[in-house]
Motif scaffolding. Structure first.
Motif, short mmCIF file in Angstrom:
data_model
loop_
_atom_site.label_atom_id
_atom_site.label_comp_id
_atom_site.label_asym_id
_atom_site.label_seq_id
_atom_site.Cartn_x
_atom_site.Cartn_y
_atom_site.Cartn_z
N THR A 25 0.85 -1.18 0.00
CA THR A 25 0.00 0.00 0.00
C THR A 25 0.88 1.24 0.00
O THR A 25 1.74 1.39 0.86
CB THR A 25 -0.91 0.02 1.24
OG1 THR A 25 -1.64 -1.21 1.29
CG2 THR A 25 -1.88 1.17 1.18
N VAL A 26 0.67 2.11 -0.98
CA VAL A 26 1.41 3.36 -1.10
C VAL A 26 0.43 4.48 -0.78
O VAL A 26 -0.55 4.67 -1.49
CB VAL A 26 1.99 3.54 -2.52
CG1 VAL A 26 2.80 4.81 -2.61
CG2 VAL A 26 2.84 2.34 -2.90
N LYS A 27 0.68 5.21 0.32
CA LYS A 27 -0.21 6.29 0.74
C LYS A 27 0.50 7.62 0.56
O LYS A 27 1.67 7.76 0.90
CB LYS A 27 -0.61 6.13 2.21
CG LYS A 27 -1.51 4.96 2.48
CD LYS A 27 -1.89 4.88 3.93
CE LYS A 27 -2.72 3.62 4.19
NZ LYS A 27 -3.01 3.47 5.62
N GLY A 28 -0.25 8.60 0.05
CA GLY A 28 0.31 9.93 -0.15
C GLY A 28 -0.72 10.99 0.14
O GLY A 28 -1.80 10.72 0.67
N ALA A 29 -0.40 12.22 -0.24
CA ALA A 29 -1.28 13.36 0.02
C ALA A 29 -2.57 13.25 -0.79
O ALA A 29 -3.64 13.63 -0.30
CB ALA A 29 -0.56 14.65 -0.31
N LYS A 30 -2.51 12.77 -2.02
CA LYS A 30 -3.69 12.73 -2.87
C LYS A 30 -4.59 11.53 -2.58
O LYS A 30 -5.79 11.67 -2.50
CB LYS A 30 -3.27 12.73 -4.34
CG LYS A 30 -2.61 14.02 -4.75
CD LYS A 30 -2.51 14.13 -6.25
CE LYS A 30 -1.90 15.44 -6.64
NZ LYS A 30 -2.83 16.51 -6.79
N ALA A 32 -4.41 6.78 -1.96
CA ALA A 32 -3.64 5.56 -1.71
C ALA A 32 -3.82 4.60 -2.88
O ALA A 32 -4.90 4.51 -3.46
CB ALA A 32 -4.10 4.90 -0.42
N VAL A 33 -2.75 3.89 -3.22
CA VAL A 33 -2.78 2.92 -4.31
C VAL A 33 -2.27 1.59 -3.76
O VAL A 33 -1.27 1.55 -3.04
CB VAL A 33 -1.91 3.38 -5.50
CG1 VAL A 33 -1.85 2.31 -6.57
CG2 VAL A 33 -2.42 4.68 -6.08
N VAL A 34 -2.97 0.51 -4.08
CA VAL A 34 -2.59 -0.83 -3.65
C VAL A 34 -2.01 -1.58 -4.84
O VAL A 34 -2.62 -1.62 -5.91
CB VAL A 34 -3.80 -1.60 -3.07
CG1 VAL A 34 -3.41 -3.00 -2.68
CG2 VAL A 34 -4.37 -0.85 -1.88
N VAL A 35 -0.80 -2.15 -4.65
CA VAL A 35 -0.11 -2.88 -5.71
C VAL A 35 0.09 -4.31 -5.24
O VAL A 35 0.54 -4.55 -4.12
CB VAL A 35 1.26 -2.23 -6.03
CG1 VAL A 35 1.94 -2.95 -7.17
CG2 VAL A 35 1.10 -0.75 -6.34
N ASN A 36 -0.25 -5.29 -6.09
CA ASN A 36 -0.02 -6.71 -5.77
C ASN A 36 1.46 -7.03 -5.90
O ASN A 36 2.07 -6.70 -6.91
CB ASN A 36 -0.82 -7.61 -6.71
CG ASN A 36 -2.31 -7.54 -6.44
OD1 ASN A 36 -2.72 -7.37 -5.31
ND2 ASN A 36 -3.10 -7.70 -7.48
N LEU A 71 5.66 0.07 -8.99
CA LEU A 71 5.80 0.74 -7.70
C LEU A 71 6.13 2.22 -7.88
O LEU A 71 5.56 3.07 -7.22
CB LEU A 71 6.88 0.05 -6.87
CG LEU A 71 7.23 0.69 -5.53
CD1 LEU A 71 6.02 0.69 -4.61
CD2 LEU A 71 8.39 -0.03 -4.89
N ASN A 72 7.02 2.52 -8.83
CA ASN A 72 7.36 3.92 -9.10
C ASN A 72 6.14 4.68 -9.63
O ASN A 72 5.91 5.84 -9.25
CB ASN A 72 8.51 3.99 -10.10
CG ASN A 72 9.05 5.39 -10.22
OD1 ASN A 72 9.32 6.04 -9.22
ND2 ASN A 72 9.18 5.86 -11.45
N ASN A 73 5.34 4.04 -10.48
CA ASN A 73 4.11 4.68 -10.98
C ASN A 73 3.15 4.98 -9.83
O ASN A 73 2.50 6.02 -9.81
CB ASN A 73 3.41 3.79 -12.01
CG ASN A 73 4.14 3.75 -13.32
OD1 ASN A 73 5.00 4.57 -13.61
ND2 ASN A 73 3.82 2.76 -14.13
N ALA A 74 3.05 4.08 -8.86
CA ALA A 74 2.18 4.29 -7.71
C ALA A 74 2.68 5.45 -6.86
O ALA A 74 1.90 6.27 -6.39
CB ALA A 74 2.07 3.02 -6.88
N VAL A 75 4.00 5.53 -6.66
CA VAL A 75 4.58 6.62 -5.85
C VAL A 75 4.35 7.97 -6.53
O VAL A 75 3.94 8.94 -5.88
CB VAL A 75 6.09 6.37 -5.61
CG1 VAL A 75 6.76 7.60 -5.02
CG2 VAL A 75 6.28 5.18 -4.69
N VAL A 76 4.57 8.03 -7.83
CA VAL A 76 4.32 9.29 -8.56
C VAL A 76 2.83 9.63 -8.54
O VAL A 76 2.45 10.79 -8.41
CB VAL A 76 4.84 9.18 -10.02
CG1 VAL A 76 4.39 10.37 -10.85
CG2 VAL A 76 6.35 9.07 -10.03
N GLY A 77 1.97 8.61 -8.65
CA GLY A 77 0.53 8.83 -8.66
C GLY A 77 0.00 9.42 -7.37
O GLY A 77 -0.83 10.32 -7.38
N VAL A 78 0.48 8.92 -6.23
CA VAL A 78 -0.04 9.42 -4.96
C VAL A 78 0.57 10.76 -4.58
O VAL A 78 0.02 11.49 -3.76
CB VAL A 78 0.15 8.42 -3.79
CG1 VAL A 78 -0.61 7.14 -4.06
CG2 VAL A 78 1.60 8.15 -3.51
#
Length: 176
Positions: A25-30, A32-36, A71-78
């Motif tokens: 789970t990647v949580k950020g200001a915008k 959260a995105v869950v990656v398998n 994972l990098n896409n999720a980090v940039v996304g959040v």
């Protein structure tokens, strides 16, 4: 080892990564995105960096590189978010948002109501512009592709729904 997987993912300020079972789970200001997490990939979180490595054999390197990119896409996304811009080209082609639905008038005998998925926001600054925003890169691209799929640009007049960066080469009409 994969060259992509060798470089660690840097976490910007305000982004947190937590692993529970086979999910990351990647949580950020915008949002959260869950990656398998595949079984062939090992993850180490150290401070503000995340390192991805293959579990065992060389064949797993490909999966490690792919997962590192996801994972990098999720980090940039959040942290920043993703957006796709679409333009409607054609007489009478209009778009408007109403709640969780996008209403499209694309020259058919009936209007099209597209339900906006959870986690995605759709804005219509003008009647001929659509902006799709969200934290999940795959979902943003899929929603934009679905909207474009209702009326792709045709090659003779260029009418239809197109990406703002898309160039449509027009064909010449048949001569007698």
């Amino acid at each position: 080892m994969s060259r992509v997987a060798k470089s660690p993912v840097k976490l910007p300020a305000g982004v947190q990564v937590s692993k529970t079972g086979g999910l990351l789970t990647v949580k950020g200001a915008k949002s959260a995105v869950v990656v398998n997490v595949p079984a062939k990939v090992e993850i180490e979180v150290q401070g503000d960096t995340v390192t991805v490595s293959a579990a065992s054999v060389a064949a797993d390197n490909m999966m490690a590189g792919t997962f590192r990119a996801l994972l990098n896409n999720a980090v940039v996304g959040v942290s920043k978010g993703y957006e796709k811009k679409l333009n409607l080209v054609g007489v009478g082609y209009r778009a408007a948002t109403a709640g969780k639905k996008l209403n499209l008038s694309l020259g058919f005998s009936h209007p099209i109501e597209y339900p906006i998925p959870e986690g995605i926001t759709v804005e219509t600054p003008t009647q001929t512009e659509i902006i799709v925003k969200g934290a999940d890169k795959k979902m943003v691209g899929q929603v934009a592709a679905d909207i474009r799929g209702f009326r792709p640009p045709e090659p003779y007049k260029g009418k239809g729904v197109r990406y703002s960066t898309e160039k449509v080469e027009l064909k010449e009409a048949k001569k007698k």
